[in-house]
Design an enzyme around this catalytic site. Sequence first.
Site, PDB file in Angstrom:
ATOM      1  N   ASP A 247      34.715  45.514  42.921  1.00 49.07           N
ATOM      2  CA  ASP A 247      35.277  44.298  42.340  1.00 49.07           C
ATOM      3  C   ASP A 247      36.551  44.676  41.578  1.00 49.07           C
ATOM      4  O   ASP A 247      36.527  45.567  40.720  1.00 49.07           O
ATOM      5  CB  ASP A 247      34.261  43.643  41.400  1.00 49.07           C
ATOM      6  CG  ASP A 247      34.639  42.226  41.042  1.00 49.07           C
ATOM      7  OD1 ASP A 247      35.582  42.061  40.241  1.00 49.07           O
ATOM      8  OD2 ASP A 247      34.017  41.288  41.566  1.00 49.07           O
ATOM      9  N   ILE A 248      37.666  44.023  41.911  1.00 50.83           N
ATOM     10  CA  ILE A 248      38.939  44.322  41.242  1.00 50.83           C
ATOM     11  C   ILE A 248      38.860  43.857  39.789  1.00 50.83           C
ATOM     12  O   ILE A 248      38.506  42.710  39.509  1.00 50.83           O
ATOM     13  CB  ILE A 248      40.118  43.632  41.951  1.00 50.83           C
ATOM     14  CG1 ILE A 248      40.207  44.091  43.406  1.00 50.83           C
ATOM     15  CG2 ILE A 248      41.429  43.911  41.225  1.00 50.83           C
ATOM     16  CD1 ILE A 248      41.279  43.382  44.207  1.00 50.83           C
ATOM     17  N   GLU A 291      37.760  38.529  44.847  1.00 51.61           N
ATOM     18  CA  GLU A 291      38.204  39.911  44.636  1.00 51.61           C
ATOM     19  C   GLU A 291      37.069  40.912  44.827  1.00 51.61           C
ATOM     20  O   GLU A 291      37.157  42.063  44.392  1.00 51.61           O
ATOM     21  CB  GLU A 291      38.802  40.068  43.229  1.00 51.61           C
ATOM     22  CG  GLU A 291      37.829  39.862  42.082  1.00 51.61           C
ATOM     23  CD  GLU A 291      37.739  38.414  41.611  1.00 51.61           C
ATOM     24  OE1 GLU A 291      37.394  38.203  40.436  1.00 51.61           O
ATOM     25  OE2 GLU A 291      38.015  37.494  42.416  1.00 51.61           O
TER      26      GLU A 291
END
Length: 377
Positions: A247-248, A291
């Site tokens: 996950d960004i 994301e």
Amino acid sequence: MTDAEIPRQLDAFTLWREAVDMRSRSRLGGFYYLFAWLLVWGFSAAPMANWPAGLGLGLLFGLTLALRWLHDLPTSHDPDLLRHWMKRRWQLIHFTSLAWGLVQAWVLLDEAYRDTRLIATLSTIAFSTAMVSTFAMNRRCCALAILLLYLPGLISLSRDDGNLGELVTLTFYFSYLLLALNRSHTDYHGNLALELQLIEQRDRLDTLSRTDSLTQLGNRYQFNNLFPSMVAAAQRQRGSLALVLLDIDYFKHVNDNFGHTAGDLCLQHFAERMRQVFRRDSDALLRLGGEEFGVLMPDTSLEQAQSLAESFRQNLIHRGFEVQGRTLPLTASLGVGCFEPGQDSAESFFKRVDDALYKAKATGRDRMVLASYASAQ
């Protein structure tokens, strides 16, 4: 055979399709030769007086029928094997055609079969007409088969001036069949090209349906198909399957401060970094939504997955992300786990790794957390 097993190159597809069509279209043909001969013999003036010929030719055409059924396609799509198979198939078809052509010529000359000459002639016309549409894939071989059907009978008719009308009619029809064969041949190969185009178009549409258009990674639909099948394979083979969820960090800040175009570039940049690190052919790289990303790695131990995941995280930290002339920090939170046959189900395995990802985010982000069974409780 599934669509995935069908050759996609035009030459290979054409060869494979011709072989498949020849097999399916020629298997029953031998029966009609046998049936036609039984009619010619059975309705002749004295069939029992000619039982040696009747039985012998019946066995001959019965044998050709059996050979057509026994001569099956090779399991491999190797072009040389398919060409060899088709060569043998055409030899069998040509032999049957010549056998019938000689039978008709004999029937036309033998007074014992005067009553069934029309049956023999009509059978020859029927066989040759069927060949034009059935075996149009190879124009030259088909034309030879038709010639072998017709020529012996035409020679027999030419020996008697009383048969001139029939001779001219059959010769004229023979020339018509050759013209029709040209048209059928063109139509057949045109349909093959169209069929291949449709298969390729369906492949492209299927790929699009399984691919995230922005990052060109697999999408959530692809993950939902791959994940259960990979888990089932690992369960069945008692093998290993690693899952990395990524996950960004603070991706919303990029969208809010630099716009959605910059956000899209960030996602593309992140996907490219994934391809650089998780680059084995067996690795499945996916964008699960927003994301969040994932990597499925069959035959990969937890230690190997952990090493690759940490290498990816370090790569992000050191390189950052350039947008609008600025280099922004880019980090990610990661959850890593390995499927345990006999202990995990697909749902519990995913939940363990997903819990590890959220733990990484909750404890400061920019870190990797290994999935544990405790986190799944």
